[in-house]
Design a protein around this motif. Structure first.
Motif, PDB file in Angstrom:
ATOM      1  N   HIS A 272     -17.274  -2.345  -3.271  1.00 14.35           N
ATOM      2  CA  HIS A 272     -16.145  -1.558  -3.783  1.00 14.35           C
ATOM      3  C   HIS A 272     -16.212  -1.368  -5.296  1.00 14.35           C
ATOM      4  O   HIS A 272     -15.363  -0.682  -5.864  1.00 14.35           O
ATOM      5  CB  HIS A 272     -14.827  -2.252  -3.423  1.00 14.35           C
ATOM      6  CG  HIS A 272     -14.664  -2.512  -1.958  1.00 14.35           C
ATOM      7  ND1 HIS A 272     -14.283  -1.537  -1.052  1.00 14.35           N
ATOM      8  CD2 HIS A 272     -14.856  -3.653  -1.225  1.00 14.35           C
ATOM      9  CE1 HIS A 272     -14.232  -2.058   0.165  1.00 14.35           C
ATOM     10  NE2 HIS A 272     -14.573  -3.337   0.086  1.00 14.35           N
TER      11      HIS A 272
ATOM     12  N   GLN B  98      -7.774   0.301  -3.164  1.00 16.88           N
ATOM     13  CA  GLN B  98      -7.061   1.568  -3.310  1.00 16.88           C
ATOM     14  C   GLN B  98      -5.832   1.407  -4.199  1.00 16.88           C
ATOM     15  O   GLN B  98      -5.520   2.279  -5.013  1.00 16.88           O
ATOM     16  CB  GLN B  98      -6.652   2.108  -1.937  1.00 16.88           C
ATOM     17  CG  GLN B  98      -6.051   3.517  -2.005  1.00 16.88           C
ATOM     18  CD  GLN B  98      -5.841   4.113  -0.630  1.00 16.88           C
ATOM     19  OE1 GLN B  98      -6.308   3.575   0.369  1.00 16.88           O
ATOM     20  NE2 GLN B  98      -5.131   5.226  -0.568  1.00 16.88           N
TER      21      GLN B  98
ATOM     22  N   SER C 213       0.765   3.880  -4.066  1.00 13.34           N
ATOM     23  CA  SER C 213      -0.171   4.840  -3.474  1.00 13.34           C
ATOM     24  C   SER C 213      -0.370   5.999  -4.434  1.00 13.34           C
ATOM     25  O   SER C 213       0.341   6.154  -5.421  1.00 13.34           O
ATOM     26  CB  SER C 213       0.361   5.355  -2.129  1.00 13.34           C
ATOM     27  OG  SER C 213       1.561   6.086  -2.327  1.00 13.34           O
TER      28      SER C 213
ATOM     29  N   PRO D 145     -10.244  -3.036   1.191  1.00 12.78           N
ATOM     30  CA  PRO D 145     -10.120  -1.584   0.998  1.00 12.78           C
ATOM     31  C   PRO D 145      -8.734  -1.175   0.510  1.00 12.78           C
ATOM     32  O   PRO D 145      -8.607  -0.319  -0.372  1.00 12.78           O
ATOM     33  CB  PRO D 145     -10.436  -1.017   2.386  1.00 12.78           C
ATOM     34  CG  PRO D 145     -11.297  -2.045   3.020  1.00 12.78           C
ATOM     35  CD  PRO D 145     -10.785  -3.358   2.526  1.00 12.78           C
ATOM     36  N   GLU D 146      -7.689  -1.798   1.101  1.00  6.37           N
ATOM     37  CA  GLU D 146      -6.338  -1.470   0.674  1.00  6.37           C
ATOM     38  C   GLU D 146      -6.079  -1.947  -0.763  1.00  6.37           C
ATOM     39  O   GLU D 146      -5.470  -1.239  -1.577  1.00  6.37           O
ATOM     40  CB  GLU D 146      -5.305  -2.098   1.619  1.00  6.37           C
ATOM     41  CG  GLU D 146      -5.266  -1.497   3.005  1.00  6.37           C
ATOM     42  CD  GLU D 146      -6.352  -2.040   3.929  1.00  6.37           C
ATOM     43  OE1 GLU D 146      -7.156  -2.903   3.466  1.00  6.37           O
ATOM     44  OE2 GLU D 146      -6.429  -1.600   5.082  1.00  6.37           O
TER      45      GLU D 146
ATOM     46  N   MET E 194       0.829  -1.210   0.000  1.00  8.17           N
ATOM     47  CA  MET E 194       0.000   0.000   0.000  1.00  8.17           C
ATOM     48  C   MET E 194       0.861   1.257   0.000  1.00  8.17           C
ATOM     49  O   MET E 194       0.567   2.249  -0.671  1.00  8.17           O
ATOM     50  CB  MET E 194      -0.911  -0.035   1.230  1.00  8.17           C
ATOM     51  CG  MET E 194      -1.796   1.165   1.379  1.00  8.17           C
ATOM     52  SD  MET E 194      -3.127   1.143   0.163  1.00  8.17           S
ATOM     53  CE  MET E 194      -3.970   2.647   0.638  1.00  8.17           C
TER      54      MET E 194
ATOM     55  N   SER F 264      -7.027   1.105  -7.764  1.00 10.13           N
ATOM     56  CA  SER F 264      -7.501   2.404  -8.252  1.00 10.13           C
ATOM     57  C   SER F 264      -6.328   3.305  -8.603  1.00 10.13           C
ATOM     58  O   SER F 264      -6.358   4.040  -9.599  1.00 10.13           O
ATOM     59  CB  SER F 264      -8.382   3.073  -7.192  1.00 10.13           C
ATOM     60  OG  SER F 264      -9.520   2.275  -6.922  1.00 10.13           O
ATOM     61  N   THR F 265      -5.280   3.252  -7.742  1.00  9.36           N
ATOM     62  CA  THR F 265      -4.089   4.051  -8.034  1.00  9.36           C
ATOM     63  C   THR F 265      -3.407   3.566  -9.305  1.00  9.36           C
ATOM     64  O   THR F 265      -2.948   4.370 -10.127  1.00  9.36           O
ATOM     65  CB  THR F 265      -3.116   3.974  -6.852  1.00  9.36           C
ATOM     66  OG1 THR F 265      -3.763   4.443  -5.673  1.00  9.36           O
ATOM     67  CG2 THR F 265      -1.880   4.809  -7.125  1.00  9.36           C
TER      68      THR F 265
END
Length: 946
Positions: free
Chosen positions: A197, A162, A124, A158-159, A120, A165-166
């Motif tokens: 999600h 993310q 990021s 969630p991580e 993560m 998505s990044t």
């Protein structure tokens, strides 16, 4: 005799002790390398990583490797992910990936709380890892975790979301593609947990759908489909992006999009609700420029239709007659006119009304599906496809399942497509046209309920600036014309064609709109079957055969002329299409006259070489096709001649009825039509209508009428007189005297001006062709001699040299038919000096021509040496006549000398002694006496005493 349990326990203890010893040895063997991972010296860290990199391939068991990982290696190795040296980071990531691949499941679960935060931090939004290749390696490590962990990874979703998505926004295309692949994989391993999600992932994924690399777009579309299958509510948000993918510039992306859309339509939850949104994209692919994609779209459409078939037919209604829940929802979603406030209302009455509306819409859709399915089933494979559809999937009928599906969703799909058809961007209009052609092809007769909106939209885009859009819209209209009953849409089109009054027909915009609707009517007719067209031929042809339908009654300005010219060309194309579809019935009575009239009116419109005579040429070509269809031509010869014989007399009578020609001007449309009819028909056919056209010609040749009009009439008459079959006809013999005396002679009268000069020339040209014909006897000419001779004599001295030349021809033809009794002495005395004057003409051609006329005059001499009332030439005038000729016997031109010598040779027969005297008188003054001597010798040979 020992206890087995004690033995087993002892053995287990010994194995554990051995494992502990082995683990201790393993940890001790690599303790230095593990410790060196935290050393400040980069080289030391690098060497330690290089030695540790051999661990996965050293034959160490997964269990021992897991112990080493958990007790010693995990934390130091993960810290190396942030090493300042790029190579160290790379080796550490690769090593961690290989170890994760070999670790047991339990150790993997233990590792997740450690490795996920590290990943993560490196993947990021801040972009901590600057090297794109290393970001790709990190995603590869995440891929191993997703592949192997599955359920336990749900706690860290969630991580993971993310990170994905990044990565969607990563500048490195390979990272984007891998992130998309991981997203699709994640939806498979954690289908339920990922649903909350999906919306966030879809939102982050959208920019990748328009990436410059086609492979990125393809991977992104696969990920999007996987997400939509888990969370269909996001479909509304990404509908525009799906549309772009379906029409992507790269064939590979479009091909993948077809498969994805078909997959969505079949597998998405509540698929009936979303069918109207997805089906247009599949239908659009039927018009793809790549044939392989077209065929793939056809197969997918058939499969989707089959998947929906049970719902459309078997489950169309519940036991109580109401639609199923998803069908009601689909109908409600498809309704564009439903008030938002009423849908949001919780009032029971409003809910009942909405439910009734959904039920009604569902019933209508089900009926449309049944109609389309029945039409597709009855069409079979043997369809007479219009030429414009050949080479496309639309040349053959759709499958029953596909037809039923498209027809069921027709009401929901059409409004958006029709709106896009008028969009300002070419790509949007092209997509809309492709959607419409696929939709109409499948829906078939179910489109009848939407004819009004479809026709209005097609009429606006029949002349789209883009050729592809224009071509597709014409195909749409062709399919619509074949699917729907002609009796339904024909009144709608004819209403538009007749929407304006004739006095407004001169407006260019009105003519332009009429032209568009004509093109639309032609495209509709091109798709209709012959047995459907035949009952409506009368109304079709009556509408377009009106005199001022596409032809201005009088000359128009440049703008309106251009508009009319375009409309005429479209009308000719429509009539050609009508002949192709209807065949002989429209080319033979009772409809043949209307078709002939419409074509001849187009062919008669004046044009210029600058405009290319496009509509006129097409009308003549269509007339030839009409002759072939009517069976009066084999297509090799001019078939129009036979058609003129059949229809021209009747059409002429209609044009000339009630004396309408009395108001004609040079630019009158009916006069142009009459000219064209008389010019294009055979001479015999034109002669047969002389009884009808002579009064018209006489009226138009009245000297009081405008010179331009008379010139055009004389031009037509000249054309007819030049046609052999007309010239030798018995009908012309009956009317020749009237043409001579009432039409042509009055137009020889001298009047001032260039226009009048041209009229005299045209009239003289006609007389030069009429007088030699046997229809004007000597008696007829004698009857008109008093009027004709002064006029013939006057044009001998006309300013126009061609008129003077023609007058000589007229005299040469007319005088031999007149006896000596017809010419009085006064007539001869007036005539021969005028002829002799022409021997002094500036044109040698005229001087030669007048010699022929003088010869004809000599043949009319009735000589008497002394004056006698029975003769028309005495000695004195004979001498004057000879002296006028002898002057030119010594002409510088040998041709003139010989022509004059020939005239004198004939004239000396009148009174040889007098002629010889005159020859002797001039012999010595000639530059060469040879001709004089020859003529005197001829006189002596005649037996006369000289």
């Amino acid at each position: 005799g020992s206890n087995p349990c004690i033995c087993l326990a002892t053995l287990a203890t010994e194995e554990l002790k051995a494992m502990d010893e082995e683990l201790g040895s393993l940890i001790q063997a690599h303790a230095r390398d593990v410790n060196c991972l935290a050393d400040q010296d980069r080289t030391t860290r690098k060497r330690a990583l290089a030695r540790l990199q051999k661990l996965p391939g050293n034959g160490i068991s997964p269990e021992m490797l897991a112990k080493l990982w958990e007790q010693s290696l995990c934390t130091p190795l993960l810290k190396c992910f942030t090493d300042t040296v790029e190579k160290n980071r790379e080796v550490s990531i690769v090593l961690a990936t290989e170890l994760i691949r070999q670790l047991p499941q339990g150790s993997l679960v233990w590792t997740l709380p450690y490795i996920v935060p590290v990943l993560m931090s490196r993947i990021s939004a801040a972009g901590t890892e600057a090297v794109e290749e290393l970001r790709l390696l990190l995603l590869g490590l995440l891929q191993e975790l997703i592949d192997r962990c599955e359920g336990p990874l749900a706690a860290f979703l969630p991580e993971v979301v993310q990170m994905l998505s990044t990565s969607f926004a990563d500048a490195y295309p390979d990272a984007k593609k891998l992130a998309c692949a991981l997203t699709a994989k994640l939806t498979m391993v954690l289908p339920t947990q990922v649903e909350p999600h999906c919306a966030a992932l879809v939102h982050a994924l959208q920019p990748s759908l328009t990436h410059q690399h086609s492979r990125v777009r393809s991977a992104a579309s696969e990920a999007l489909v996987a997400l939509l299958l888990r969370e269909p509510s996001a479909l509304i948000e990404v509908a525009a992006q799906l549309t772009l993918i379906a029409t992507d510039r790269a064939p590979a992306v479009r091909e993948q999009a077809v498969t994805s859309i078909a997959k969505l339509m079949v597998q998405i939850p509540q698929r009936r609700v979303h069918a109207a949104r997805l089906l247009p994209l599949l239908l659009c692919a039927l018009s793809d420029e790549v044939a392989a994609i077209q065929q793939q779209a056809l197969r997918c459409l058939e499969n989707v239709g089959t998947a929906y078939a049970a719902e459309l037919h078997g489950g169309a209604a519940c036991g109580d007659g109401s639609p199923p829940a998803d069908l009601a929802a689909a109908a409600a979603a498809a309704s564009l006119s439903e008030d938002t406030s009423s849908r949001a209302s919780t009032n029971a009455k409003a809910e009942d009304k909405a439910r009734d509306k959904a039920s009604s819409r569902a019933s209508i859709n089900a009926k449309a599906a049944a109609v389309a399915a029945a039409a597709a089933a009855s069409a079979g494979d043997a369809v007479d496809a219009p030429e414009v559809l050949l080479g496309t999937p639309f040349a053959s009928p759709p499958t029953v399942a596909a037809a039923a599906l498209a027809a069921h969703e027709l009401a929901a799909m059409l409004p958006a497509a029709l709106i896009e058809l008028s969009d300002w961007t070419t790509k949007t209009r092209t997509r809309a046209a492709n959607i419409l052609i696929g939709t109409l092809w499948c829906a078939g007769p179910a489109a009848t309920d939407h004819l009004e909106s479809l026709l209005a939209a097609f009429a606006k885009t029949m002349d789209d600036a883009d050729d592809a859009v224009q071509r597709q819209v014409r195909r749409c209209a062709c399919i619509l014309g074949g699917a729907c009953e002609l009796r339904v849409y024909l009144p709608m089109v004819l209403t538009q064609l007749d929407a304006v009054a004739e006095e407004e027909g001169m407006d260019a915009s009105v003519v332009g709109r009429r032209a568009l609707w004509l093109s639309l009517l032609g495209a509709l007719t091109a798709g209709a079957c012959a047995h459907n067209v035949e009952p409506h031929l009368g109304s079709l042809l009556a509408a377009v055969a009106r005199p001022t339908f596409c032809v201005p009654s009088v000359a128009a300005d440049e703008e309106r002329t251009a508009a009319y010219s375009d409309a005429q060309s479209r009308l000719a194309r429509f009539l050609e299409t009508l002949i192709d579809r209807a065949g002989a019935p429209c080319c033979t009575p009772p409809h043949g006259l209307l078709l002939y009239s419409a074509l001849m009116r187009i062919a008669s419109v004046p044009s210029s070489a600058a405009n290319g005579f496009a509509s006129q040429r097409r009308a003549v070509e269509t007339l030839a096709k009409m002759a072939v269809a009517a069976g009066v031509s084999d297509g090799l010869a001019d078939g129009g001649v036979a058609l003129h014989e059949v229809y021209m007399p009747e059409l002429l009578r209609q044009v000339l009825a009630n004396g309408a020609f009395k108001q004609w001007k040079a630019d009158s449309a009916d006069w142009h039509l009459t000219q064209t009819l008389l010019r294009q028909c055979d001479g015999g056919a034109a002669a047969s209508v002389l009884v009808d056209i002579v009064p018209m010609l006489a009226t138009l040749l009245d000297p009081k009428r405008e010179p331009t009009l008379r010139l055009t009439v004389l031009s037509v008459l000249d054309h007819l007189l030049s046609t052999h079959t007309f010239a030798v006809s018995t009908e012309l013999a009956d009317w020749a005297e009237d043409i001579f005396g009432a039409m042509l002679l009055p137009n020889l009268v001298w009047r001032a001006g260039k226009a009048a000069e041209h009229v005299r020339l045209a009239s003289a040209l006609c007389l030069s062709k009429l007088v030699p014909l046997p229809h004007l006897s000597g008696a007829v000419l004698s009857a008109h001699l008093d009027d004709a001779l002064p006029l013939f004599t006057s044009i001998l001295d006309d300013d126009n040299s061609e008129t003077r030349r023609l007058s000589c021809d007229i005299f040469a033809s007319a005088l031999p038919r007149l006896t000596a009794a017809a010419l009085t002495s006064d007539t001869v005395r007036k005539l021969y000096p005028e002829m002799l004057k022409r021997l002094d003409d500036a044109s040698d051609a005229i001087r030669l021509k007048v010699c022929t006329a003088i010869l004809a005059l000599v043949g009319c001499f009735s000589y008497s040496a002394i004056y006698a009332s029975s003769s028309n030439l005495d000695k004195t005038n004979y001498q004057y006549f000879l002296r006028g000729l002898l002057v030119h016997l010594d002409d510088p031109s040998p041709q003139i000398q010989h022509a004059v010598s020939h005239v004198i040779a004939e004239a000396l027969q009148v009174d040889p002694p007098i002629c010889v005297e005159e020859l002797r008188a001039v012999r010595d003054r000639q530059r060469s006496p040879a001709l004089c001597d020859e003529l005197m010798s001829r006189a002596q040979g005649a037996g006369q005493l000289v």
